[in-house]
Write a protein that holds these residues in place. Structure first.
Motif, PDB file in Angstrom:
ATOM      1  N   GLN A 108      27.613  40.120  39.019  1.00  0.00           N
ATOM      2  CA  GLN A 108      28.904  39.827  39.945  1.00  0.00           C
ATOM      3  C   GLN A 108      29.897  40.994  40.122  1.00  0.00           C
ATOM      4  N   PHE A 109      29.311  42.143  40.188  1.00  0.00           N
ATOM      5  CA  PHE A 109      30.290  43.142  39.913  1.00  0.00           C
ATOM      6  C   PHE A 109      31.482  43.365  40.777  1.00  0.00           C
ATOM      7  N   VAL A 110      31.641  42.759  41.939  1.00  0.00           N
ATOM      8  CA  VAL A 110      32.845  42.731  42.843  1.00  0.00           C
ATOM      9  C   VAL A 110      33.860  41.667  42.139  1.00  0.00           C
ATOM     10  N   SER A 111      33.390  40.280  41.687  1.00  0.00           N
ATOM     11  CA  SER A 111      34.289  39.479  41.157  1.00  0.00           C
ATOM     12  C   SER A 111      34.663  40.040  39.630  1.00  0.00           C
ATOM     13  N   GLY A 112      33.848  40.786  38.889  1.00  0.00           N
ATOM     14  CA  GLY A 112      34.160  41.328  37.751  1.00  0.00           C
ATOM     15  C   GLY A 112      35.217  42.350  37.994  1.00  0.00           C
ATOM     16  N   ALA A 113      35.180  43.244  39.037  1.00  0.00           N
ATOM     17  CA  ALA A 113      36.075  44.052  39.278  1.00  0.00           C
ATOM     18  C   ALA A 113      37.364  43.747  39.716  1.00  0.00           C
ATOM     19  N   ALA A 114      37.344  42.850  40.685  1.00  0.00           N
ATOM     20  CA  ALA A 114      38.633  42.072  41.162  1.00  0.00           C
ATOM     21  C   ALA A 114      39.422  41.172  40.067  1.00  0.00           C
ATOM     22  N   THR A 115      38.486  40.655  38.985  1.00  0.00           N
ATOM     23  CA  THR A 115      38.956  39.845  38.087  1.00  0.00           C
ATOM     24  C   THR A 115      39.960  40.887  37.370  1.00  0.00           C
ATOM     25  N   PHE A 116      39.378  41.959  36.854  1.00  0.00           N
ATOM     26  CA  PHE A 116      39.767  42.989  35.889  1.00  0.00           C
ATOM     27  C   PHE A 116      41.171  43.436  36.634  1.00  0.00           C
ATOM     28  N   ILE A 117      40.818  44.013  37.658  1.00  0.00           N
ATOM     29  CA  ILE A 117      42.245  44.315  38.544  1.00  0.00           C
ATOM     30  C   ILE A 117      43.418  43.572  38.437  1.00  0.00           C
ATOM     31  N   VAL A 118      43.122  42.438  39.049  1.00  0.00           N
ATOM     32  CA  VAL A 118      44.040  41.368  39.202  1.00  0.00           C
ATOM     33  C   VAL A 118      44.690  41.125  37.668  1.00  0.00           C
ATOM     34  N   GLY A 119      43.857  40.650  36.934  1.00  0.00           N
ATOM     35  CA  GLY A 119      44.433  40.524  35.528  1.00  0.00           C
ATOM     36  C   GLY A 119      45.221  41.599  34.797  1.00  0.00           C
ATOM     37  N   GLU A 120      44.629  42.725  35.032  1.00  0.00           N
ATOM     38  CA  GLU A 120      45.389  43.955  34.534  1.00  0.00           C
ATOM     39  C   GLU A 120      46.614  44.136  34.893  1.00  0.00           C
ATOM     40  N   LEU A 121      46.746  44.255  36.237  1.00  0.00           N
ATOM     41  CA  LEU A 121      47.811  44.527  36.876  1.00  0.00           C
ATOM     42  C   LEU A 121      48.918  43.392  36.512  1.00  0.00           C
ATOM     43  N   LEU A 122      48.535  42.125  36.663  1.00  0.00           N
ATOM     44  CA  LEU A 122      49.471  41.017  36.359  1.00  0.00           C
ATOM     45  C   LEU A 122      49.955  41.305  34.901  1.00  0.00           C
ATOM     46  N   LYS A 123      49.172  41.457  33.924  1.00  0.00           N
ATOM     47  CA  LYS A 123      49.661  41.624  32.523  1.00  0.00           C
ATOM     48  C   LYS A 123      50.722  42.821  32.665  1.00  0.00           C
ATOM     49  N   LEU A 124      50.333  44.141  33.203  1.00  0.00           N
ATOM     50  CA  LEU A 124      51.163  44.901  33.114  1.00  0.00           C
ATOM     51  C   LEU A 124      52.511  44.794  33.777  1.00  0.00           C
ATOM     52  N   VAL A 125      52.386  44.037  34.977  1.00  0.00           N
ATOM     53  CA  VAL A 125      53.668  43.936  35.608  1.00  0.00           C
ATOM     54  C   VAL A 125      54.630  42.987  34.827  1.00  0.00           C
ATOM     55  N   LEU A 126      54.082  42.110  34.048  1.00  0.00           N
ATOM     56  CA  LEU A 126      54.758  40.977  33.221  1.00  0.00           C
ATOM     57  C   LEU A 126      55.234  41.900  31.896  1.00  0.00           C
ATOM     58  N   VAL A 127      54.456  42.547  31.311  1.00  0.00           N
ATOM     59  CA  VAL A 127      55.032  43.161  30.128  1.00  0.00           C
ATOM     60  C   VAL A 127      55.985  44.170  30.564  1.00  0.00           C
ATOM     61  N   GLU A 128      55.837  44.957  31.540  1.00  0.00           N
ATOM     62  CA  GLU A 128      56.912  45.866  31.865  1.00  0.00           C
ATOM     63  C   GLU A 128      58.091  45.346  32.185  1.00  0.00           C
ATOM     64  N   ARG A 129      58.172  44.169  32.904  1.00  0.00           N
ATOM     65  CA  ARG A 129      59.531  43.582  33.217  1.00  0.00           C
ATOM     66  C   ARG A 129      60.061  42.910  31.880  1.00  0.00           C
ATOM     67  N   LEU A 130      59.196  42.298  31.232  1.00  0.00           N
ATOM     68  CA  LEU A 130      59.751  41.745  29.754  1.00  0.00           C
ATOM     69  C   LEU A 130      60.351  42.808  28.983  1.00  0.00           C
ATOM     70  N   PHE A 131      59.745  43.988  28.869  1.00  0.00           N
ATOM     71  CA  PHE A 131      59.964  45.212  28.093  1.00  0.00           C
ATOM     72  C   PHE A 131      61.199  45.661  28.403  1.00  0.00           C
ATOM     73  N   HIS A 132      61.389  45.884  29.809  1.00  0.00           N
ATOM     74  CA  HIS A 132      62.748  46.204  30.465  1.00  0.00           C
ATOM     75  C   HIS A 132      63.872  45.326  30.159  1.00  0.00           C
ATOM     76  N   LEU A 133      63.625  44.232  30.138  1.00  0.00           N
ATOM     77  CA  LEU A 133      64.569  43.159  29.925  1.00  0.00           C
ATOM     78  C   LEU A 133      64.934  42.944  28.159  1.00  0.00           C
ATOM     79  N   THR A 134      63.998  43.376  27.229  1.00  0.00           N
ATOM     80  CA  THR A 134      64.289  42.975  26.009  1.00  0.00           C
ATOM     81  C   THR A 134      63.923  44.279  25.043  1.00  0.00           C
ATOM     82  N   ARG A 135      63.812  45.518  25.704  1.00  0.00           N
ATOM     83  CA  ARG A 135      63.683  46.630  24.855  1.00  0.00           C
ATOM     84  C   ARG A 135      64.674  46.819  23.556  1.00  0.00           C
ATOM     85  N   ASP A 136      65.808  46.799  23.926  1.00  0.00           N
ATOM     86  CA  ASP A 136      66.859  46.977  22.799  1.00  0.00           C
ATOM     87  C   ASP A 136      66.684  46.008  21.812  1.00  0.00           C
ATOM     88  N   LYS A 137      66.433  44.735  22.157  1.00  0.00           N
ATOM     89  CA  LYS A 137      66.150  43.908  20.912  1.00  0.00           C
ATOM     90  C   LYS A 137      64.790  43.955  20.115  1.00  0.00           C
TER      91      LYS A 137
END
Length: 170
Positions: A81-110
């Motif tokens: 299920q290559f297309v499903s695997g690629a889509a899962t990877f891309i969506v999951g990785e982008l979601l993780k990085l977006v959330l981590v980036e926003r949280l890091f931006h807000l909490t970096r100093d702490k």
């Protein structure tokens, strides 16, 4: 055995950082767009009010929840299920990085007040700087810029063609 595994470890780490860097190039603009278009004042205020260690716990949540997406995507790809695997990877990785980036931006100093986090972030920044200083990185960046320029030019030609077509109909 150690001599054999050390280069393999470096190659795998470089590939991991490269994939994260590529995804971060997409995730940062998405995170900035979300930050501009969605007002989460109360949530942002609450996150900024957290002390360092609760900030670290919150910062870890997207990684803990979304990191298992990678093996799931690999499983999907391995079972045909290559297309499903690629889509899962891309969506999951982008979601993780977006959330981590926003949280890091807000909490970096702490987060930087936590010695172990500051040390780990320093090592990450050094590894990233080393990777970006390599000839391979510079070559990939040059190719990416050339591809981006080609897409921009093609888009401009396409828009120009549609504009001419619309003007000729008037």
């Amino acid at each position: 055995m150690k001599r054999v595994l050390k280069p393999v470890t470096y190659v795998l780490a470089a590939i991991y950082f490269l994939v994260d860097a590529v995804f971060m190039a997409v995730a940062r603009p998405i995170a900035r767009w979300i930050g501009r278009h969605f007002e989460f004042r109360r949530l942002r205020g609450w996150i900024r009010s957290l002390p360092p260690y609760p900030s670290l716990a919150l910062f870890s949540v997207p990684v803990i929840i979304l990191e298992p997406i990678k093996p799931l995507a690999a499983y999907l790809a391995a079972t045909g299920q290559f297309v499903s695997g690629a889509a899962t990877f891309i969506v999951g990785e982008l979601l993780k990085l977006v959330l981590v980036e926003r949280l890091f931006h807000l909490t970096r100093d702490k987060l930087m007040r936590i010695p172990a986090f500051a040390w780990g972030y320093g090592k990450y920044a050094a590894a990233k700087a080393w990777l970006q200083a390599t000839e391979a990185w510079r070559a990939i960046r040059a190719l990416a810029r050339a591809a981006k320029d080609t897409v921009v030019r093609a888009k401009a030609r396409l828009v120009g063609s549609f504009s001419k077509l619309a003007a000729s109909r008037d």
